[in-house]
Design a protein around this motif. Structure first.
Motif, PDB file in Angstrom:
ATOM      1  N   GLN A   1       2.717  19.267   5.484  1.00 10.06           N
ATOM      2  CA  GLN A   1       1.515  18.891   6.225  1.00 10.06           C
ATOM      3  C   GLN A   1       0.741  17.728   5.611  1.00 10.06           C
ATOM      4  N   VAL A   2       1.022  17.394   4.348  1.00 13.78           N
ATOM      5  CA  VAL A   2       0.208  16.396   3.652  1.00 13.78           C
ATOM      6  C   VAL A   2       1.038  15.236   3.126  1.00 13.78           C
ATOM      7  N   ARG A   3       0.543  14.049   3.366  1.00 12.55           N
ATOM      8  CA  ARG A   3       1.092  12.818   2.793  1.00 12.55           C
ATOM      9  C   ARG A   3       0.013  12.200   1.910  1.00 12.55           C
ATOM     10  N   LEU A   4       0.370  11.825   0.689  1.00 11.55           N
ATOM     11  CA  LEU A   4      -0.567  11.215  -0.251  1.00 11.55           C
ATOM     12  C   LEU A   4      -0.260   9.733  -0.390  1.00 11.55           C
ATOM     13  N   VAL A   5      -1.297   8.906  -0.260  1.00 18.78           N
ATOM     14  CA  VAL A   5      -1.161   7.461  -0.438  1.00 18.78           C
ATOM     15  C   VAL A   5      -2.085   7.035  -1.578  1.00 18.78           C
ATOM     16  N   PHE A   6      -1.540   6.288  -2.521  1.00 15.14           N
ATOM     17  CA  PHE A   6      -2.300   5.860  -3.699  1.00 15.14           C
ATOM     18  C   PHE A   6      -2.740   4.409  -3.534  1.00 15.14           C
ATOM     19  N   ARG A   7      -4.054   4.173  -3.702  1.00 15.93           N
ATOM     20  CA  ARG A   7      -4.575   2.811  -3.659  1.00 15.93           C
ATOM     21  C   ARG A   7      -5.372   2.531  -4.932  1.00 15.93           C
ATOM     22  N   GLN A   8      -5.398   1.273  -5.314  1.00 12.42           N
ATOM     23  CA  GLN A   8      -5.981   0.876  -6.601  1.00 12.42           C
ATOM     24  C   GLN A   8      -7.487   0.632  -6.490  1.00 12.42           C
ATOM     25  N   PHE A   9      -8.225   1.130  -7.499  1.00  9.05           N
ATOM     26  CA  PHE A   9      -9.652   0.849  -7.550  1.00  9.05           C
ATOM     27  C   PHE A   9     -10.106   0.812  -9.018  1.00  9.05           C
ATOM     28  N   PRO A  10      -9.609  -0.185  -9.787  1.00 11.68           N
ATOM     29  CA  PRO A  10     -10.019  -0.281 -11.191  1.00 11.68           C
ATOM     30  C   PRO A  10     -11.487  -0.672 -11.304  1.00 11.68           C
ATOM     31  N   LEU A  11     -12.259   0.121 -12.013  1.00  8.90           N
ATOM     32  CA  LEU A  11     -13.691  -0.137 -12.144  1.00  8.90           C
ATOM     33  C   LEU A  11     -13.947  -1.245 -13.156  1.00  8.90           C
ATOM     34  N   ASP A  12     -15.035  -1.984 -12.945  1.00 11.29           N
ATOM     35  CA  ASP A  12     -15.253  -3.184 -13.752  1.00 11.29           C
ATOM     36  C   ASP A  12     -15.554  -2.889 -15.220  1.00 11.29           C
ATOM     37  N   PHE A  13     -15.948  -1.658 -15.545  1.00 11.03           N
ATOM     38  CA  PHE A  13     -16.208  -1.352 -16.951  1.00 11.03           C
ATOM     39  C   PHE A  13     -15.000  -0.762 -17.669  1.00 11.03           C
ATOM     40  N   HIS A  14     -13.868  -0.679 -16.969  1.00  5.24           N
ATOM     41  CA  HIS A  14     -12.597  -0.274 -17.588  1.00  5.24           C
ATOM     42  C   HIS A  14     -11.735  -1.529 -17.741  1.00  5.24           C
ATOM     43  N   GLN A  15     -11.739  -2.096 -18.918  1.00  5.49           N
ATOM     44  CA  GLN A  15     -11.143  -3.420 -19.116  1.00  5.49           C
ATOM     45  C   GLN A  15      -9.627  -3.440 -18.938  1.00  5.49           C
ATOM     46  N   GLN A  16      -8.951  -2.352 -19.279  1.00 11.11           N
ATOM     47  CA  GLN A  16      -7.491  -2.331 -19.152  1.00 11.11           C
ATOM     48  C   GLN A  16      -7.022  -1.893 -17.760  1.00 11.11           C
ATOM     49  N   ALA A  17      -7.941  -1.363 -16.961  1.00  9.23           N
ATOM     50  CA  ALA A  17      -7.539  -0.787 -15.680  1.00  9.23           C
ATOM     51  C   ALA A  17      -6.936  -1.791 -14.688  1.00  9.23           C
ATOM     52  N   PRO A  18      -7.474  -3.016 -14.551  1.00 12.97           N
ATOM     53  CA  PRO A  18      -6.887  -3.937 -13.577  1.00 12.97           C
ATOM     54  C   PRO A  18      -5.421  -4.263 -13.864  1.00 12.97           C
ATOM     55  N   LYS A  19      -5.106  -4.534 -15.112  1.00 13.62           N
ATOM     56  CA  LYS A  19      -3.716  -4.864 -15.446  1.00 13.62           C
ATOM     57  C   LYS A  19      -2.811  -3.641 -15.312  1.00 13.62           C
ATOM     58  N   ALA A  20      -3.365  -2.470 -15.635  1.00 12.69           N
ATOM     59  CA  ALA A  20      -2.587  -1.238 -15.456  1.00 12.69           C
ATOM     60  C   ALA A  20      -2.277  -1.024 -13.979  1.00 12.69           C
ATOM     61  N   ALA A  21      -3.245  -1.344 -13.114  1.00  9.64           N
ATOM     62  CA  ALA A  21      -3.021  -1.234 -11.673  1.00  9.64           C
ATOM     63  C   ALA A  21      -1.898  -2.161 -11.232  1.00  9.64           C
ATOM     64  N   GLU A  22      -1.936  -3.406 -11.711  1.00 10.01           N
ATOM     65  CA  GLU A  22      -0.865  -4.347 -11.391  1.00 10.01           C
ATOM     66  C   GLU A  22       0.486  -3.822 -11.878  1.00 10.01           C
ATOM     67  N   ALA A  23       0.484  -3.284 -13.103  1.00 11.55           N
ATOM     68  CA  ALA A  23       1.742  -2.782 -13.683  1.00 11.55           C
ATOM     69  C   ALA A  23       2.338  -1.672 -12.826  1.00 11.55           C
ATOM     70  N   SER A  24       1.472  -0.789 -12.313  1.00 10.46           N
ATOM     71  CA  SER A  24       1.989   0.311 -11.487  1.00 10.46           C
ATOM     72  C   SER A  24       2.655  -0.219 -10.219  1.00 10.46           C
ATOM     73  N   LEU A  25       2.115  -1.312  -9.674  1.00 12.10           N
ATOM     74  CA  LEU A  25       2.709  -1.893  -8.474  1.00 12.10           C
ATOM     75  C   LEU A  25       4.008  -2.629  -8.795  1.00 12.10           C
ATOM     76  N   CYS A  26       4.092  -3.177 -10.004  1.00 13.20           N
ATOM     77  CA  CYS A  26       5.364  -3.767 -10.440  1.00 13.20           C
ATOM     78  C   CYS A  26       6.425  -2.672 -10.555  1.00 13.20           C
TER      79      CYS A  26
END
Length: 362
Positions: free
Chosen positions: A238-263
């Motif tokens: 009954q459930v489908r999960l979709v993951f979308r990126q939302f790195p917060l600006d005070f998490h300095q490593q989060a944006p690159k980690a988000a990119e890495a997950s998409l790679c």
């Protein structure tokens, strides 16, 4: 008074994480924006003046409430959830005490027999693998035998919680426990249009789509993983999960980690890499992101090229823009068929929304 093992389980199951999330505004997360705010007989009337200016300008109590209506509106729900959590704990304590007395056991012995002893121990190879992966981050000289108990506890954590919940529910059913705690009035359901684009798991034609906006550096997002997995297990068709990126600006490593997950997603291993990042939230520098890629079996050359080029940066920005359009200002944020559930919520909160959606589709 419950013994230590019982208290530990209760803390894990009934912790007040209902309004927990990484939020740049540091305000309570809300599941919806009600049209009215709560008031009590002890509060001033809406036209009561609470501030004045030299030029005669005034601010009323009603204007103040309107300005902070979201966190105010959340208080009634938060108080109810705290009372419900306290009641659940109170009920379980009494049931465990009574059952232990009936069986002539201590409460700790009862929990060990009904929970701990009914969980299969992880294979030695799995324990050793985790030790090997973490060895570089352990204090020098730390042996496998020294940390083995902690690794076993970590691997069994979610299984223990699941079994404890099952056992406590068995006790409630046997004792015919009826919960009659009055609920506060529910605000009107607000449904947002959220594009379900991104890495996903679950049937494509599922009647329920959960879009999750998350941040790999957010501890509350990590906490939510077990609950999300429990949801998928409870509603496999009954459930489908979709993951979308939302790195917060005070998490300095989060944006690159988000990119890495998409790679990693390009190579068909998003979820394996997703789990690895959340298990290593203090190791998200670019060189470490590349090491994680090797450990999950990605093509290092292709991954490194993708990450170094910034090829996924625009996708991350697009996810964030979409999240902001629908009111996301903290993580994790879940949209269940467009209905916002914000923060590291417990399974029952997801279940309530999902069951209502499934019932409405009948």
């Amino acid at each position: 008074m419950l013994m230590r093992s019982t208290s530990t389980l209760m803390a894990a199951l009934l912790a007040a994480s209902l309004f927990s999330g990484c939020n740049k505004e540091k305000a309570p997360a809300t599941a919806a924006t009600p049209t009215t705010t709560a008031s009590t007989s002890t509060e001033p009337s809406a036209d009561t003046v609470v501030a004045t200016f030299g030029d005669g300008t005034k601010i009323t109590f009603g204007e103040l409430n309107e300005r902070i209506k979201e966190p105010l509106a959340n208080l009634d729900k938060q108080k109810f959830q705290l009372r419900k959590q306290g009641l659940d704990g109170f009920v379980v304590e009494k049931l465990v005490q009574a059952e232990a007395k009936k069986r002539n056991l201590t409460e700790e012995q009862l929990i060990k027999a009904e929970v701990d002893d009914k969980i299969p121990q992880p294979p030695e190879a799995e324990i050793k693998k985790m030790y090997d992966e973490a060895k570089e981050r352990l204090p020098p000289g730390t042996t496998f035998e020294q940390v083995k108990p902690q690794i076993v506890d970590f691997l069994n954590g979610s299984k223990k919680q699941e079994r404890a919940r099952e056992y406590f529910n068995e006790l409630k059913k046997t004792a015919n426990v009826q919960i009659t705690l009055p609920e506060p009035p529910k605000p009107p359901v607000e449904r947002k249009q959220v594009a379900a684009t991104g890495p996903s798991k679950g049937p494509e034609n599922a009647p329920i789509t959960i879009v999750e906006f998350s941040d790999f550096q957010c501890p509350f997002c990590s906490r939510a993983i077990g609950t999300v997995e429990e949801v998928l297990k409870a509603y496999p068709n009954q459930v489908r999960l979709v993951f979308r990126q939302f790195p917060l600006d005070f998490h300095q490593q989060a944006p690159k980690a988000a990119e890495a997950s998409l790679c990693a997603h390009d190579q068909g291993k998003f979820w394996e890499y997703h789990d690895t990042l959340f298990a290593n939230q203090k190791a998200l520098e670019v060189p470490q992101l590349k090491e994680h890629a090797k450990k999950v079996g990605l093509d290092s050359a292709a991954f490194d090229k993708c990450l170094d080029s910034g090829a996924k940066a625009e996708t991350v920005k697009a996810d964030m823009a979409d999240g902001q359009k629908v009111g996301v200002n903290g993580t994790p944020a879940f949209f269940i068929n467009g209905i916002l559930l914000s923060g590291a919520q417990p399974f029952d909160e997801f279940k309530s929304v999902i069951d209502a959606e499934l019932q409405a589709k009948k």
